[in-house]
Design an enzyme around this catalytic site. Structure first.
Site, PDB file in Angstrom:
ATOM      1  N   LYS A 188       1.319  -0.864   0.116  1.00  0.00           N
ATOM      2  CA  LYS A 188       0.183  -0.068   0.060  1.00  0.00           C
ATOM      3  C   LYS A 188       0.783   1.325   0.029  1.00  0.00           C
ATOM      4  O   LYS A 188       1.723   1.445   1.371  1.00  0.00           O
ATOM      5  CB  LYS A 188      -1.109  -0.067   0.721  1.00  0.00           C
ATOM      6  N   GLU A 263      10.170   1.126   9.994  1.00  0.00           N
ATOM      7  CA  GLU A 263      11.138   2.870   9.952  1.00  0.00           C
ATOM      8  C   GLU A 263      10.752   3.650  10.122  1.00  0.00           C
ATOM      9  O   GLU A 263       9.130   3.759   9.609  1.00  0.00           O
ATOM     10  CB  GLU A 263      11.700   2.639   8.706  1.00  0.00           C
TER      11      GLU A 263
HETATM   12  P1  NAD Z   1       2.200   8.206   8.075  1.00  0.00           P
HETATM   13  O1  NAD Z   1       2.366   7.253   9.299  1.00  0.00           O
HETATM   14  O2  NAD Z   1       1.495   8.896   7.453  1.00  0.00           O
HETATM   15  O3  NAD Z   1       2.051   7.183   6.528  1.00  0.00           O
HETATM   16  C1  NAD Z   1       2.480   6.246   6.704  1.00  0.00           C
HETATM   17  C2  NAD Z   1       1.545   5.639   5.743  1.00  0.00           C
HETATM   18  O4  NAD Z   1       1.187   4.626   6.681  1.00  0.00           O
HETATM   19  C3  NAD Z   1       1.002   5.822   4.423  1.00  0.00           C
HETATM   20  O5  NAD Z   1       1.148   4.647   3.575  1.00  0.00           O
HETATM   21  C4  NAD Z   1      -0.322   6.183   4.620  1.00  0.00           C
HETATM   22  O6  NAD Z   1      -1.320   6.357   4.259  1.00  0.00           O
HETATM   23  C5  NAD Z   1      -0.331   5.488   6.159  1.00  0.00           C
HETATM   24  N1  NAD Z   1      -1.064   4.951   6.895  1.00  0.00           N
HETATM   25  C6  NAD Z   1      -1.868   6.005   7.774  1.00  0.00           C
HETATM   26  N2  NAD Z   1      -2.350   5.697   8.734  1.00  0.00           N
HETATM   27  C7  NAD Z   1      -2.481   4.333   9.355  1.00  0.00           C
HETATM   28  C8  NAD Z   1      -3.066   3.298  10.296  1.00  0.00           C
HETATM   29  N3  NAD Z   1      -4.289   3.345  10.618  1.00  0.00           N
HETATM   30  N4  NAD Z   1      -3.730   1.731   9.978  1.00  0.00           N
HETATM   31  C9  NAD Z   1      -2.013   1.290   8.576  1.00  0.00           C
HETATM   32  N5  NAD Z   1      -1.698   2.521   7.706  1.00  0.00           N
HETATM   33  C10 NAD Z   1      -1.699   3.783   8.542  1.00  0.00           C
HETATM   34  O7  NAD Z   1       3.742   8.996   7.693  1.00  0.00           O
HETATM   35  P2  NAD Z   1       3.821   9.833   5.978  1.00  0.00           P
HETATM   36  O8  NAD Z   1       3.713  10.988   6.655  1.00  0.00           O
HETATM   37  O9  NAD Z   1       3.503   9.487   4.862  1.00  0.00           O
HETATM   38  O10 NAD Z   1       5.393  10.000   5.929  1.00  0.00           O
HETATM   39  C11 NAD Z   1       5.708  10.718   7.054  1.00  0.00           C
HETATM   40  C12 NAD Z   1       6.982   9.823   7.451  1.00  0.00           C
HETATM   41  O11 NAD Z   1       7.866   8.999   7.416  1.00  0.00           O
HETATM   42  C13 NAD Z   1       7.766  10.730   8.577  1.00  0.00           C
HETATM   43  O12 NAD Z   1       7.700  10.757   9.810  1.00  0.00           O
HETATM   44  C14 NAD Z   1       9.062  10.351   8.019  1.00  0.00           C
HETATM   45  O13 NAD Z   1      10.674  10.230   9.068  1.00  0.00           O
HETATM   46  C15 NAD Z   1       8.472   8.696   7.780  1.00  0.00           C
HETATM   47  N6  NAD Z   1      10.104   7.913   7.453  1.00  0.00           N
HETATM   48  C16 NAD Z   1      10.863   7.559   7.722  1.00  0.00           C
HETATM   49  C17 NAD Z   1      11.342   6.779   6.806  1.00  0.00           C
HETATM   50  C18 NAD Z   1      12.523   5.468   7.563  1.00  0.00           C
HETATM   51  O14 NAD Z   1      13.721   5.143   6.895  1.00  0.00           O
HETATM   52  N7  NAD Z   1      13.020   5.757   9.129  1.00  0.00           N
HETATM   53  C19 NAD Z   1      11.973   7.054   5.987  1.00  0.00           C
HETATM   54  C20 NAD Z   1      10.983   8.137   5.203  1.00  0.00           C
HETATM   55  C21 NAD Z   1      10.134   8.120   5.821  1.00  0.00           C
END
Ligand code: NAD
Length: 501
Positions: A188, A263
Site C-alpha cells: 500500500k 522505519e
Molecule cells: P504516515 O505515518 O502518515 O503514513 C505512512 C503510511 O501509513 C501511508 O501509506 C499511510 O496511508 C499509512 N497509514 C496511515 N494511517 C494508517 C493506519 N491507521 N494503519 C495503517 N497504515 C496507515 O507517514 P507519512 O506522512 O506518509 O510519511 C512521513 C513519515 O515517514 C515521517 O515521520 C518520516 O520520518 C517517516 N519516514 C521514515 C523513514 C525511515 O526509513 N525511517 C523513511 C521515510 C519516511
C-alpha cells in the site's frame, strides 16, 4: 527564488488514471477516486482508486493463496533472482517515467527523483544477488547421533506500507528483499504518491512475477492500511512512516503476534567540533537540512555546534542556504521543490512560530514562499534553540534547521541523545578519537563521520528507540523476511526414554 509558471511539460498534460493490482488483474475502485494535486503545480496529476477494507481483504486473500499454493516460494533462488534482475532492467528502462511521477506527485526536484531511481535499480540488483545466497546453518558438532540443520523459510504474506517522501525508493527498500526470500506481498503506497508504485506493478508482471505475488492496493491508511496490519492471514508487516502510525501498527499487529519491521521518524543531530573541515561541513549542513525540502527521515535538522564556532558557522550556512535554488520541481536546476500539502506547510510554519515564541531567533527564512503555483517554504535557520524546545525534539519534516551549542564532548553526546528518536547522526572532527567516542556513544542506527546522508545498498539502515525496529538494506535484509526452522535429525539407534538401551 523566482515565481514559476506552468511548465511546458504540463501544458497539454492530462491527469493519469491508475488502477489497483489484485491477483494479477488491474482493478477499478468502487468509490470516488483519490485525486492527487501536484504540490509544485497546483493541478490534478493522478487519480487512484480509493480502495476499501474489502479490497484490502481481497488482496490479502490473493497473496495468501499465492503463498500457500503458488509457484513463487518453491522456485529456486536463481529463478527468483533472474526475475528480480529483469525487473531492475525494466525499472531502469522506465526510470524517466517513474521519476516524473515521483516529481509531480511529491513535489521533489526532477534531478533528485532521477537520482533516487538510479539508487532503486541498484537495490533491486543487490536483492537479486541475495536471493541466490539465502541459506541457513548446519551443526555437525552435536555428537555422532545428531545432525542439526537450520532452514531459512519465507515468512509468508507480507504487508508493505510506505510513505510519500521517497515513494519509489522506499518500496524498493522492502519489496525486492521480501520477493528474494520467497514471500508474497500486499503493497500500500501513500495515498498522496501512489503512481510510481502502480507502474512498478506493471513492471513486475512484465518481468515474470506470477499473479498474486505482488498485489498493490491504494487508498487511505485507516481504510486500507489498518486491515493490512490486523488480518490474521498476514504474517509480517513492513512499515515506513510516522512514529505515531508506527506505534499503532505495532499495537494492531500484536493482536495476532505478527512480525513487524518499522522505519519511523528522526531528529538527527550533526555534532561539530572546532577542528573539523568546516567548508565540507557547511555544505553537508545545507544538504542535510534542505534535501527533499527537509521532508526526510534522515534530515540533519539539529546542529550541535561547539560554542567557539557557532556564530561564524551559522553565518556561513546562512550564506550558502541563500543560494539554494527553490522552485519548480520539473526544472532540472531546482534543488528544493514543493511542500507535500498545504496542511503540512501550515504545520511547518507553526513549528517556526512556536520556536520564535519560545525564544529562538529566525536567522534565515521562516516563512512560506509564494512562487505563483503550488506551496513552498523558504530554507530556514533557527539559532539559539534550547534542547527542551519542541523544534529541537520533534520532527518538523520541513526545511527548518535548528542550531544548538555545546561546550564539552559529554554535553554534545547528552544533547544528541536527549530525544525519543535515534535514526542517524553526524560527527565532524579531524580527530579520530573524537569521532569514535561520539560515534560509539550516540544512540542511532547510522553515524556519519565527516560526511552526511551517504548510503549504499550493502549498508544496513534503521533506527534505535522510537525511530524504528529492524534494519533494511544490507546482506541481512532478506533474512528479515524469513522464519528459521530447526531440523533435528537423529542418526543410528535412539536411546528410549522408558527403556534405556
Ligand atoms: P504516515 O505515518 O502518515 O503514513 C505512512 C503510511 O501509513 C501511508 O501509506 C499511510 O496511508 C499509512 N497509514 C496511515 N494511517 C494508517 C493506519 N491507521 N494503519 C495503517 N497504515 C496507515 O507517514 P507519512 O506522512 O506518509 O510519511 C512521513 C513519515 O515517514 C515521517 O515521520 C518520516 O520520518 C517517516 N519516514 C521514515 C523513514 C525511515 O526509513 N525511517 C523513511 C521515510 C519516511
Amino acid at each position: 527564488m523566482t515565481a514559476h509558471v506552468k511548465p511546458k511539460a504540463l501544458e497539454n498534460f492530462k491527469a493519469r488514471d491508475f488502477r489497483m493490482l489484485i491477483d494479477g488483474a488491474w482493478t477499478e475502485g468502487t468509490g470516488q477516486p483519490i485525486e492527487r494535486i501536484a504540490p509544485g503545480h497546483g493541478i490534478v496529476v493522478s487519480r487512484y482508486p480509493a480502495g476499501s477494507k474489502g479490497d484490502a481483504e481481497r488482496t490479502i486473500a490473493a497473496a495468501r493463496k499465492a503463498f500457500d499454493d503458488g509457484p513463487w516460494p518453491s522456485m529456486t533462488g536463481a529463478e527468483r533472482s533472474n526475475i528480480l534482475l529483469k525487473a531492475a532492467d525494466l525499472i531502469a528502462a522506465r526510470a524517466d517515467e517513474l521519476a516524473f511521477l515521483d516529481c509531480i506527485e511529491s513535489g521533489k526536484p526532477i534531478s533528485q527523483a532521477k537520482g533516487e531511481l538510479g539508487g532503486a535499480v541498484d537495490i533491486w540488483r543487490y536483492a537479486a544477488a541475495l536471493a541466490r545466497d539465502l541459506h541457513g546453518e548446519s551443526y555437525n558438532t552435536l555428537g555422532d547421533g545428531t545432525l542439526g540443520v537450520v532452514l531459512r523459510e519465507a515468512i509468508g504474506v507480507v504487508s508493505i506500507i510506505t510513505p510519500w517522501n521517497f515513494p519509489f525508493l522506499i518500496v524498493s527498500q522492502k519489496l525486492p528483499f521480501a520477493l528474494a526470500a520467497g514471500c508474497t506481498t500486499v503493497v500500500k503506497p501513500s495515498e498522496l504518491t501512489s503512481g510510481s508504485t502502480l507502474v512498478l506493478g506493471e513492471i513486475l508482471i512484465e518481468a515474470g512475477v506470477p499473479a498474486g505475488v505482488v498485489n498493490i492496493v491504494t487508498g487511505t491508511g485507516p481504510e486500507v492500511g489498518a486491515p493490512m496490519t490486523t488480518h490474521p492471514d498476514v504474517d509480517m508487516v513492513s512499515f515506513t512512516g510516522s512514529t505515531g502510525v508506527g506505534r499503532l501498527t505495532m499495537a494492531n499487529a500484536a493482536q495476532t503476534l505478527k512480525k513487524v519491521s518499522l522505519e519511523l521518524g528522526g531528529k538527527n543531530p550533526q555534532i561539530v567540533f572546532p577542528d573539523a573541515d568546516l567548508d565540507a561541513f557547511v555544505d553537508a549542513a545545507v544538504f542535510g537540512a534542505y534535501f527533499n525540502a527537509g521532508e526526510c527521515c534522515n534530515a540533519g535538522s539539529r546542529l550541535i555546534l561547539h560554542t567557539s564556532i557557532a556564530a561564524d558557522v551559522t553565518a556561513r550556512i546562512a550564506d550558502l542556504a541563500k543560494k539554494v535554488k527553490v522552485g519548480d520541481p520539473l526544472d532540472p536546476a531546482t534543488q528544493v521543490g514543493a511542500i507535500i500539502t498545504p496542511q503540512h506547510l501550515a504545520k511547518i510554519g507553526a513549528y517556526v512560530d512556536g520556536a520564535a515564541k519560545a525564544g529562538a531567533s529566525v536567522a534565515l527564512g521562516g516563512a512560506a514562499l509564494d512562487l505563483g503555483l503550488g506551496q513552498f517554504m523558504a530554507p530556514t535557520i533557527l539559532s539559539g534553540v534550547q534542547p527542551d524546545m519542541a523544534v529541537a525534539r520533534e520532527e518538523v519534516f520541513g526545511p527548518v534547521l535548528s542550531v544548538l551549542t555545546f561546550e564539552t564532548t559529554e554535553e554534545a553526546i547528552r544533547i544528541a541523545n536527549a530525544i525519543d528518536y535515534g535514526l542517524s547522526a553526524g560527527v565532524w572532527s579531524r580527530d579520530f578519537d573524537t569521532c569514535l567516542t561520539v560515534g560509539r556513544k550516540v544512540r542511532a542506527g547510522t553515524i556519519w563521520m565527516n560526511t552526511f546522508m551517504d548510503g549504499a545498498s550493502e549498508l544496513p539502515f534503521g533506527g534505535y528507540r522510537q525511530s524504528g525496529l529492524g534494519r533494511e538494506l544490507g546482506r541481512h535484509a532478506v533474512e528479515d523476511y524469513t522464519e528459521t526452522k530447526t531440523l533435528n535429525m537423529h542418526i543410528g539407534a535412539r536411546t528410549g526414554w522408558w527403556m534405556p538401551r
